[in-house]
Design an enzyme around this catalytic site. Structure first.
Site, PDB file in Angstrom:
ATOM      1  N   LYS A 174       0.863  -1.200   0.000  1.00  9.36           N
ATOM      2  CA  LYS A 174       0.000   0.000   0.000  1.00  9.36           C
ATOM      3  C   LYS A 174       0.886   1.230   0.000  1.00  9.36           C
ATOM      4  CE  LYS A 174      -2.611   1.190   3.666  1.00  9.36           C
ATOM      5  NZ  LYS A 174      -3.832   1.402   4.453  1.00  9.36           N
TER       6      LYS A 174
HETATM    7  C1  5RP Z   1      -3.616   3.688   8.924  1.00  9.90           C
HETATM    8  C2  5RP Z   1      -3.709   3.002   7.629  1.00  9.90           C
HETATM    9  C3  5RP Z   1      -4.949   3.199   6.860  1.00  9.90           C
HETATM   10  O1  5RP Z   1      -5.481   1.918   6.654  1.00  9.90           O
HETATM   11  C4  5RP Z   1      -4.664   3.883   5.558  1.00  9.90           C
HETATM   12  O2  5RP Z   1      -4.050   5.104   5.790  1.00  9.90           O
HETATM   13  C5  5RP Z   1      -5.901   3.989   4.658  1.00  9.90           C
HETATM   14  O3  5RP Z   1      -6.788   4.876   5.153  1.00  9.90           O
HETATM   15  P1  5RP Z   1      -6.994   6.333   4.536  1.00  9.90           P
HETATM   16  O4  5RP Z   1      -7.612   6.133   3.176  1.00  9.90           O
HETATM   17  O5  5RP Z   1      -7.921   6.998   5.501  1.00  9.90           O
HETATM   18  O6  5RP Z   1      -5.644   6.997   4.417  1.00  9.90           O
HETATM   19  O7  5RP Z   1      -2.838   2.309   7.222  1.00  9.90           O
HETATM   20  O8  5RP Z   1      -2.341   3.542   9.366  1.00  9.90           O
END
Ligand code: 5RP
Length: 293
Positions: free
Chosen positions: A203
């Site tokens: 991610k």
């Molecule tokens: C928190 C995360 C979240 O899952 C990630 O940031 C996704 O959420 P958003 O779209 O609100 O950023 O890893 O640490």
């Protein structure tokens, strides 16, 4: 005992049909075990090769953040529209009904709050508990360039090793320190390090410039986080651009659950991810669904 007297000599060997040997549809993941591929196939829709992950694990360092005060009331009605829920084991056990059959990606790192240095994390879930919770993947934060870079990388490699023993994939979450530049150069570095060291998918954040070089140079699938809440059209445009530039999905939280109309928003995001809908069309869909929400 089986009756062996009456066995027919079957002739259906289909000698003219070679057995199919299909390549796995997710990039870079052809050489992993069946169980892992099967779990990934529960996250990434086999028809599109993409995923809409609904992220609401923020509480693991932020507590009851805006929109997540009551997950049972605000988030569970959205769950049916997500391919996967990304959450913590505490929320999984306390809120999500075990009859829920979509896939789960469980946060497996933790140990600090927003009041302290966030990169000072460790693995915070035993592999046995991930197995017990029947999760499809485990997520770990990796802080490339951060104060505890090495520790966070080793957390990830340990999780990959543990997960590999039992067929559970690891999602590496690239976490960017407040003072660090979020550009393609940084994300090429961060995502590639995670992939080289064994993460099964990664991610990251979308960047306007050269995002396609991030997805191209990462040998395994990339999904994008949504980040801070922005106007719905802009979030749909970001999702669209990332998909068109090689991302295999979104792991979106605030831009869905903090939206004025969260169900309409997640449906609009789905149309972008799974149907290649343009941001304009998806925004039209959002507005028409919003009127009924
Ligand atoms: C928190 C995360 C979240 O899952 C990630 O940031 C996704 O959420 P958003 O779209 O609100 O950023 O890893 O640490």
């Amino acid at each position: 005992m089986a009756d062996l007297d009456d066995l027919k000599d079957t002739k259906e060997y289909y000698l003219d049909i070679p057995q199919k040997s299909e390549a796995f549809y997710l990039k870079g993941l052809n050489a992993i075990d069946w169980g892992m591929q099967n779990r990934l196939a529960r996250i990434f829709n086999p028809k599109t090769g993409r995923t809409v992950m609904l992220a609401f694990d923020h509480g693991y360092f932020q507590g009851a953040t805006t929109g997540l005060e009551r997950i049972d009331v605000k988030i569970m009605p959205l769950a049916a529209y997500a391919d996967t829920l990304m959450l913590t084991r505490g929320i999984l056990r306390s809120i999500v009904p075990p009859s829920f059959t979509q896939s789960i990606v469980m946060r497996a790192s933790g140990g600090t709050s927003m009041l302290k240095e966030l990169s000072n994390e460790e693995i915070a879930v035993d592999i046995e508990d991930s197995i017990r919770m029947n999760v499809s993947a485990m997520a770990v934060q990796v802080f490339i360039g951060g104060e505890n870079e090495k520790q966070s990388i080793i957390n990830m490699t340990r999780l990959v090793d543990q997960g590999t023993r039992y067929g559970i994939p690891t999602l590496a979450v690239t976490a960017v320190g407040k003072d660090m530049v979020r550009d393609a150069r940084y994300f090429r570095l961060a995502t590639r390090i995670c992939a080289e060291l064994g993460a099964h998918y990664i991610k990251t954040y979308y960047v306007e410039k050269d995002f396609e070089t991030v997805t191209a140079s990462c040998p395994v699938p990339i999904v994008i986080a949504g980040g801070k809440k922005i106007p719905e059209f802009d979030a749909l445009k970001m999702a669209y651009n990332s998909i068109q530039q090689g991302a295999a999905g979104v792991d979106m939280g605030r831009n869905i659950f903090q939206s004025e109309a969260p169900v309409a928003m997640i449906k609009a995001v789905r149309s972008v991810v799974h149907e290649n809908e343009t941001p304009e069309k998806a925004f039209e869909l959002y507005n028409s669904l919003k009127a009924n929400e």
